[in-house]
Design a protein around this motif. Structure first.
Motif, PDB file in Angstrom:
ATOM      1  N   PHE A  91       0.842  -1.184   0.000  1.00 17.11           N
ATOM      2  CA  PHE A  91       0.000   0.000   0.000  1.00 17.11           C
ATOM      3  C   PHE A  91       0.888   1.249   0.000  1.00 17.11           C
ATOM      4  O   PHE A  91       1.371   1.682   1.049  1.00 17.11           O
ATOM      5  CB  PHE A  91      -0.938  -0.016   1.212  1.00 17.11           C
ATOM      6  N   GLU A  92       1.104   1.766  -1.203  1.00 16.22           N
ATOM      7  CA  GLU A  92       1.915   2.973  -1.339  1.00 16.22           C
ATOM      8  C   GLU A  92       1.037   4.183  -1.060  1.00 16.22           C
ATOM      9  O   GLU A  92      -0.129   4.226  -1.444  1.00 16.22           O
ATOM     10  CB  GLU A  92       2.520   3.043  -2.734  1.00 16.22           C
ATOM     11  N   TYR A  93       1.614   5.158  -0.372  1.00 16.18           N
ATOM     12  CA  TYR A  93       0.855   6.357  -0.032  1.00 16.18           C
ATOM     13  C   TYR A  93       1.753   7.582  -0.101  1.00 16.18           C
ATOM     14  O   TYR A  93       2.974   7.483  -0.177  1.00 16.18           O
ATOM     15  CB  TYR A  93       0.207   6.217   1.358  1.00 16.18           C
ATOM     16  N   ARG A  94       1.100   8.712  -0.086  1.00 16.64           N
ATOM     17  CA  ARG A  94       1.792   9.995  -0.039  1.00 16.64           C
ATOM     18  C   ARG A  94       0.929  10.943   0.771  1.00 16.64           C
ATOM     19  O   ARG A  94      -0.206  10.634   1.118  1.00 16.64           O
ATOM     20  CB  ARG A  94       2.040  10.540  -1.443  1.00 16.64           C
ATOM     21  N   CYS A  95       1.470  12.108   1.053  1.00 16.71           N
ATOM     22  CA  CYS A  95       0.693  13.140   1.721  1.00 16.71           C
ATOM     23  C   CYS A  95      -0.110  13.865   0.649  1.00 16.71           C
ATOM     24  O   CYS A  95       0.441  14.238  -0.391  1.00 16.71           O
ATOM     25  CB  CYS A  95       1.629  14.105   2.449  1.00 16.71           C
ATOM     26  N   GLY A  96      -1.402  14.059   0.874  1.00 13.09           N
ATOM     27  CA  GLY A  96      -2.247  14.746  -0.098  1.00 13.09           C
ATOM     28  C   GLY A  96      -1.728  16.130  -0.471  1.00 13.09           C
ATOM     29  O   GLY A  96      -1.483  16.401  -1.652  1.00 13.09           O
ATOM     30  N   PRO A  97      -1.515  17.026   0.505  1.00  8.38           N
ATOM     31  CA  PRO A  97      -1.057  18.367   0.158  1.00  8.38           C
ATOM     32  C   PRO A  97       0.436  18.461  -0.151  1.00  8.38           C
ATOM     33  O   PRO A  97       0.887  19.469  -0.688  1.00  8.38           O
ATOM     34  CB  PRO A  97      -1.401  19.205   1.397  1.00  8.38           C
ATOM     35  N   HIS A  98       1.213  17.411   0.158  1.00  3.95           N
ATOM     36  CA  HIS A  98       2.667  17.436  -0.068  1.00  3.95           C
ATOM     37  C   HIS A  98       3.077  16.145  -0.784  1.00  3.95           C
ATOM     38  O   HIS A  98       3.595  15.217  -0.152  1.00  3.95           O
ATOM     39  CB  HIS A  98       3.411  17.574   1.263  1.00  3.95           C
ATOM     40  N   PRO A  99       2.863  16.049  -2.101  1.00  8.80           N
ATOM     41  CA  PRO A  99       3.080  14.787  -2.827  1.00  8.80           C
ATOM     42  C   PRO A  99       4.518  14.278  -2.819  1.00  8.80           C
ATOM     43  O   PRO A  99       4.760  13.129  -3.149  1.00  8.80           O
ATOM     44  CB  PRO A  99       2.606  15.099  -4.245  1.00  8.80           C
ATOM     45  N   GLU A 100       5.462  15.119  -2.412  1.00 10.20           N
ATOM     46  CA  GLU A 100       6.854  14.670  -2.323  1.00 10.20           C
ATOM     47  C   GLU A 100       7.077  13.767  -1.110  1.00 10.20           C
ATOM     48  O   GLU A 100       8.074  13.045  -1.025  1.00 10.20           O
ATOM     49  CB  GLU A 100       7.813  15.862  -2.278  1.00 10.20           C
ATOM     50  N   MET A 101       6.131  13.756  -0.183  1.00  8.88           N
ATOM     51  CA  MET A 101       6.218  12.893   1.011  1.00  8.88           C
ATOM     52  C   MET A 101       5.649  11.533   0.651  1.00  8.88           C
ATOM     53  O   MET A 101       4.457  11.390   0.402  1.00  8.88           O
ATOM     54  CB  MET A 101       5.421  13.509   2.178  1.00  8.88           C
ATOM     55  N   GLY A 103       5.481   7.104   1.285  1.00 12.01           N
ATOM     56  CA  GLY A 103       5.625   6.003   2.215  1.00 12.01           C
ATOM     57  C   GLY A 103       4.957   4.760   1.666  1.00 12.01           C
ATOM     58  O   GLY A 103       4.225   4.818   0.668  1.00 12.01           O
ATOM     59  N   VAL A 104       5.222   3.625   2.306  1.00 15.11           N
ATOM     60  CA  VAL A 104       4.583   2.370   1.892  1.00 15.11           C
ATOM     61  C   VAL A 104       4.378   1.495   3.131  1.00 15.11           C
ATOM     62  O   VAL A 104       5.223   1.443   4.017  1.00 15.11           O
ATOM     63  CB  VAL A 104       5.425   1.625   0.827  1.00 15.11           C
ATOM     64  N   VAL A 105       3.214   0.854   3.158  1.00 17.14           N
ATOM     65  CA  VAL A 105       2.933  -0.168   4.179  1.00 17.14           C
ATOM     66  C   VAL A 105       2.839  -1.494   3.441  1.00 17.14           C
ATOM     67  O   VAL A 105       2.053  -1.630   2.492  1.00 17.14           O
ATOM     68  CB  VAL A 105       1.617   0.129   4.930  1.00 17.14           C
ATOM     69  N   ILE A 106       3.647  -2.459   3.868  1.00 15.46           N
ATOM     70  CA  ILE A 106       3.627  -3.800   3.284  1.00 15.46           C
ATOM     71  C   ILE A 106       2.962  -4.719   4.307  1.00 15.46           C
ATOM     72  O   ILE A 106       3.445  -4.873   5.425  1.00 15.46           O
ATOM     73  CB  ILE A 106       5.048  -4.268   2.952  1.00 15.46           C
TER      74      ILE A 106
END
Length: 109
Positions: A91-101, A103-106
């Motif tokens: 499950f790859e994710y990012r921060c909505g307002p800061h797309p450069e942030m 992360g991933v949860v495996i």
């Protein structure tokens, strides 16, 4: 005489019957600070909950799961948001307002 907790009693009964009890779900934290998710990659088990904690001083963040196109509400400094993972996967994710942030949860069985 002190009464045993219900978990202890259930565990004892299952043990006596030769049945193994299911593993208890765990809770994991991802800290948000300096515009980064820490840890950036997290491995958990199915049924576990991940809690994102905003430790910034003045900035709100969100958790946006890219493949599912789902975003949490924004949470402000000192606030937290959690999600329980019910199925295995990446499950790859990012921060909505800061797309450069990023992360991933495996999630593993």
């Amino acid at each position: 005489m002190m009464m045993r907790s219900w978990r202890a009693v259930v565990g004892a009964v299952l043990f006596a019957l030769g049945i193994s009890a299911p593993a208890m779900a765990a809770e994991h934290e991802v800290l948000i600070e300096s515009y980064a998710f820490t840890p950036m990659e997290l491995r958990v088990k199915t049924g576990d909950t991940v809690v994102w904690v905003n430790q910034e001083k003045r900035v709100s963040h969100s958790v946006y799961f890219i493949a599912a196109n789902q975003e949490s509400e924004r949470f402000f400094p000192g606030e937290r948001w959690s999600h329980r993972f019910e199925q295995a996967g990446r499950f790859e994710y990012r921060c909505g307002p800061h797309p450069e942030m990023l992360g991933v949860v495996i999630v593993e069985d």
